[in-house]
Design an enzyme around this catalytic site. Structure first.
Site, PDB file in Angstrom:
ATOM      1  N   ASN A 167      40.377 -58.480 -38.420  1.00 46.58           N
ATOM      2  CA  ASN A 167      40.597 -58.335 -39.866  1.00 46.58           C
ATOM      3  C   ASN A 167      39.663 -59.206 -40.714  1.00 46.58           C
ATOM      4  OD1 ASN A 167      42.080 -60.584 -38.919  1.00 46.58           O
ATOM      5  ND2 ASN A 167      43.349 -60.537 -40.745  1.00 46.58           N
ATOM      6  N   SER A 244      47.616 -60.754 -32.488  1.00 48.59           N
ATOM      7  CA  SER A 244      48.987 -60.254 -32.617  1.00 48.59           C
ATOM      8  C   SER A 244      49.969 -61.097 -31.798  1.00 48.59           C
ATOM      9  CB  SER A 244      49.034 -58.802 -32.147  1.00 48.59           C
ATOM     10  OG  SER A 244      48.680 -58.745 -30.781  1.00 48.59           O
ATOM     11  N   GLU A 484      45.678 -75.120 -37.217  1.00 50.15           N
ATOM     12  CA  GLU A 484      44.218 -75.233 -37.290  1.00 50.15           C
ATOM     13  C   GLU A 484      43.871 -75.933 -38.595  1.00 50.15           C
ATOM     14  OE1 GLU A 484      42.832 -71.171 -36.918  1.00 50.15           O
ATOM     15  OE2 GLU A 484      42.756 -71.375 -34.736  1.00 50.15           O
TER      16      GLU A 484
HETATM   17  P1  NAD Z   1      45.117 -58.315 -31.050  1.00 48.32           P
HETATM   18  O1  NAD Z   1      46.133 -59.297 -30.574  1.00 48.32           O
HETATM   19  O2  NAD Z   1      45.229 -56.922 -30.608  1.00 48.32           O
HETATM   20  O3  NAD Z   1      43.644 -58.786 -30.636  1.00 48.32           O
HETATM   21  C1  NAD Z   1      43.126 -60.050 -31.016  1.00 48.32           C
HETATM   22  C2  NAD Z   1      42.028 -60.429 -30.040  1.00 48.32           C
HETATM   23  O4  NAD Z   1      42.618 -60.647 -28.764  1.00 48.32           O
HETATM   24  C3  NAD Z   1      40.959 -59.356 -29.834  1.00 48.32           C
HETATM   25  O5  NAD Z   1      39.713 -59.984 -29.642  1.00 48.32           O
HETATM   26  C4  NAD Z   1      41.410 -58.678 -28.551  1.00 48.32           C
HETATM   27  O6  NAD Z   1      40.371 -58.049 -27.841  1.00 48.32           O
HETATM   28  C5  NAD Z   1      41.960 -59.860 -27.774  1.00 48.32           C
HETATM   29  N1  NAD Z   1      42.947 -59.531 -26.742  1.00 48.32           N
HETATM   30  C6  NAD Z   1      43.796 -58.476 -26.692  1.00 48.32           C
HETATM   31  N2  NAD Z   1      44.537 -58.537 -25.564  1.00 48.32           N
HETATM   32  C7  NAD Z   1      44.155 -59.653 -24.900  1.00 48.32           C
HETATM   33  C8  NAD Z   1      44.547 -60.266 -23.681  1.00 48.32           C
HETATM   34  N3  NAD Z   1      45.489 -59.741 -22.898  1.00 48.32           N
HETATM   35  N4  NAD Z   1      43.946 -61.416 -23.307  1.00 48.32           N
HETATM   36  C9  NAD Z   1      42.996 -61.981 -24.090  1.00 48.32           C
HETATM   37  N5  NAD Z   1      42.563 -61.441 -25.247  1.00 48.32           N
HETATM   38  C10 NAD Z   1      43.153 -60.292 -25.655  1.00 48.32           C
HETATM   39  O7  NAD Z   1      45.131 -58.443 -32.645  1.00 48.32           O
HETATM   40  P2  NAD Z   1      44.285 -57.585 -33.693  1.00 48.32           P
HETATM   41  O8  NAD Z   1      44.905 -56.237 -33.795  1.00 48.32           O
HETATM   42  O9  NAD Z   1      42.843 -57.717 -33.382  1.00 48.32           O
HETATM   43  O10 NAD Z   1      44.532 -58.417 -35.039  1.00 48.32           O
HETATM   44  C11 NAD Z   1      45.611 -58.216 -35.888  1.00 48.32           C
HETATM   45  C12 NAD Z   1      46.678 -59.261 -35.649  1.00 48.32           C
HETATM   46  O11 NAD Z   1      46.134 -60.557 -35.829  1.00 48.32           O
HETATM   47  C13 NAD Z   1      47.821 -59.170 -36.632  1.00 48.32           C
HETATM   48  O12 NAD Z   1      49.029 -59.342 -35.944  1.00 48.32           O
HETATM   49  C14 NAD Z   1      47.587 -60.338 -37.571  1.00 48.32           C
HETATM   50  O13 NAD Z   1      48.727 -60.842 -38.215  1.00 48.32           O
HETATM   51  C15 NAD Z   1      47.012 -61.337 -36.638  1.00 48.32           C
HETATM   52  N6  NAD Z   1      46.269 -62.367 -37.366  1.00 48.32           N
HETATM   53  C16 NAD Z   1      46.808 -63.618 -37.453  1.00 48.32           C
HETATM   54  C17 NAD Z   1      46.144 -64.604 -38.174  1.00 48.32           C
HETATM   55  C18 NAD Z   1      46.704 -66.001 -38.289  1.00 48.32           C
HETATM   56  O14 NAD Z   1      45.970 -66.885 -38.702  1.00 48.32           O
HETATM   57  N7  NAD Z   1      47.948 -66.231 -37.948  1.00 48.32           N
HETATM   58  C19 NAD Z   1      44.931 -64.307 -38.784  1.00 48.32           C
HETATM   59  C20 NAD Z   1      44.414 -63.010 -38.675  1.00 48.32           C
HETATM   60  C21 NAD Z   1      45.092 -62.043 -37.945  1.00 48.32           C
END
Ligand code: NAD
Length: 503
Positions: A167, A244, A484
């Site tokens: 995002n 996520s 962070e």
């Molecule tokens: P996601 O969890 O699907 O993926 C995030 C990252 O993790 C990607 O690079 C993905 O390839 C990697 N990933 C996925 N499965 C993995 C695994 N098993 N092992 C290691 N890496 C893995 O999330 P997304 O759809 O890319 O992003 C959206 C989510 O991120 C939303 O839930 C949002 O709220 C969250 N988010 C949180 C913050 C925060 O600061 N709290 C900031 C931005 C986004």
């Protein structure tokens, strides 16, 4: 538009290299739905090469004086500024966000991340405790007398695994890389496979900035094929993850079982509370701010205010004006400088958002505006097949239903009325998440009273998304573990060693 590389590569030990297995994934421009390049579909072999490079670079980089590390990071920040247009246009193409947003926020903030940690390491101090041994508490040393001094050394931890979402691609990737390497670690970073372009362009700048090979390695690929290999790698003791909640839970379990240090920045379902004494109208008033908090970046910011809680006395007015503002927001080509609302990140995510809006209708929610894709004829010809969704305002749902409880992460806001402060707090705290909360009130006592009991790591009062990089950033409950930013990031990426000296 700039020419963007059609075939991306991993960046390992200071060189761009193809994935060991030769496999690639399509890189799709969400505003058109068309593939415009390919990205490595890396596996454990690529991760191993990156970890080897990072481990090889660690002894020298960790011994490099802080002043020299700072100079390199500052040069990198300047290079990001110098490449503002190219990076902003790439971020917009890759993610669907308006280029104006990428230019105003994503790219400048990425440069700021490097500047902030470059200078932070020149200004941090260490803890010191002076001890009167006799009165320091029962211990085998009790028989001793005199004084001792304690000071705390902070040392980098080695190779850090940095995993980021789609995002805010460059913004969040650099929010991890900057503190990791500023404090003397080396790293293996994995950007989201959905938005890999700006990580590749960033790597093009490392050499010019003077960053030695192996300090930052970038491996592209899926979470399962590549991210999980970083998490499980025994020579990566530190994992910083933003994404996520379900993935974060798995990383927490896996990293925890290997006794890794893990930071998890996860999802949110953030309340935005409007009391009846709040200034509602005008720029930066409650309604205009609620609209920005709901729809900036198409609602795809973890900090978006997706649950609007409004005092019943002002509920009709807030609902009507918010829906009017939302109706006036028209999605457009993200490349167009005038566009305020771009495309969602992709077709699959759009389906998820739409399915939750459908669920809201089935649960007898009232959809006041949006709730559908825009008419393709209303979009410029170039982007008619894109993943666009109209800003959507919903009311009338039960606060415990899934639409009010699950993260939607799209341009959808729900409204709930409340009668008093206690009800507002109960509604605000009534989800499994605890990332951010916003409240609007002109009563200072109420502001501090409510802020102190909200379940959220980040609270904004009479504003939204004002960020000072020195402040702790992160969530509680299902929104994450750890913080962070500022001193918290310096602590996370370093190992504290207490040295006790009897005088
Ligand atoms: P996601 O969890 O699907 O993926 C995030 C990252 O993790 C990607 O690079 C993905 O390839 C990697 N990933 C996925 N499965 C993995 C695994 N098993 N092992 C290691 N890496 C893995 O999330 P997304 O759809 O890319 O992003 C959206 C989510 O991120 C939303 O839930 C949002 O709220 C969250 N988010 C949180 C913050 C925060 O600061 N709290 C900031 C931005 C986004």
């Amino acid at each position: 538009m700039p020419t963007l590389p059609a075939q991306l590569a991993n960046f390992i030990d200071g060189r761009f290299v193809p994935p060991a297995g030769g496999a690639y994934l399509d890189n799709i421009e969400p505003a058109t739905g068309a593939a415009y390049g390919v990205v490595p579909d890396s596996d454990g072999r690529d991760v191993q090469a990156a970890v080897d490079a990072a481990a090889g670079a660690f002894p020298e980089w960790s011994a490099t004086p802080a002043g020299e590390r700072a100079r390199i990071l500052l040069r990198l920040a300047d290079l990001i500024d110098a490449n503002l247009d190219r990076l902003a246009e790439a971020e917009s193409t890759d993610s669907g966000k308006p280029v104006s947003l990428a230019r105003a926020v994503d790219v400048p903030r990425s440069a700021a991340n490097f500047r902030f940690f470059a200078t932070a390491i020149l200004h941090t101090s260490s803890e010191f405790h002076e001890t009167d041994i006799a009165s320091s508490g029962p211990s085998p040393s009790s028989g001793q007398s005199g004084r001792a001094i304690n000071y705390t050394l902070r040392r980098p931890r080695g190779v850090a695994g940095l995993i980021s979402p789609w995002n805010l691609p460059l913004y969040l990737l650099t929010w991890k890389i900057a503190p990791a390497i500023a404090t003397g670690n080396t790293c293996v970073a994995k950007p989201s496979e959905v938005t890999p372009m700006t990580a590749h362009l960033l790597a093009e700048l490392f050499g010019e900035a003077g960053l030695p090979p192996g300090v930052v390695n970038i491996v592209h690929g899926t979470g399962l094929g590549c991210g999980s290999e970083i998490v499980r790698h025994p020579e990566v003791p530190t994992i910083s993850f933003t994404g996520s909640t379900p993935v974060g839970r798995w990383i927490g379990e896996t990293g925890g079982s290997m006794l890794k240090r893990v930071s998890l920045e996860l999802g949110g379902k953030n309340p935005f509370i409007v009391f009846d004494d709040a200034r509602l109208d005008g720029p930066a008033g409650a309604i205009e701010t609620a609209c920005r908090a709901a729809f900036t970046n198409q609602g795809q910011i973890c900090l978006c205010g997706s649950r609007l809680l409004v005092h019943r006395r002002v509920f009709p007015r807030v609902l009507e004006q918010l829906a009017e503002m939302a109706r006036a927001m028209r999605p457009g080509d993200p490349r167009d400088e005038r566009t305020q609302l771009g495309s969602l990140v992709g077709a699959a995510h759009l389906e998820k958002v739409d399915s939750l809006v459908k669920a809201a209708r089935e649960l007898d929610g009232t959809v006041h505006c949006g709730g559908a894709r825009p008419d393709p004829a209303s979009l410029p010809a170039r982007v008619r097949a894109g993943a666009f969704y109209l800003p959507t305002v919903i009311s009338g749902l039960n606060p415990s239903c899934r639409v009010e409880q699950e993260e939607i992460f799209g341009p959808v806001v729900t409204l709930q009325p409340f009668d008093d402060e206690d009800e507002a707090i109960a509604l605000a705290n009534g989800t499994p998440y605890g990332l951010a909360a916003t409240l609007f009130t002109s009563d200072a006592s109420r502001l501090h009273r409510v802020a102190s009991v909200l379940d959220a790591g980040i609270i904004w009062a009479n504003c939204w998304m004002v960020r000072d990089l020195r402040t702790p950033f992160g969530g509680m409950k299902q929104s994450g573990v750890g913080r962070e930013g500022g001193w918290d990031a310096v602590k996370f990426f370093t190992e504290a060693k207490n040295v006790c000296v009897r005088l």
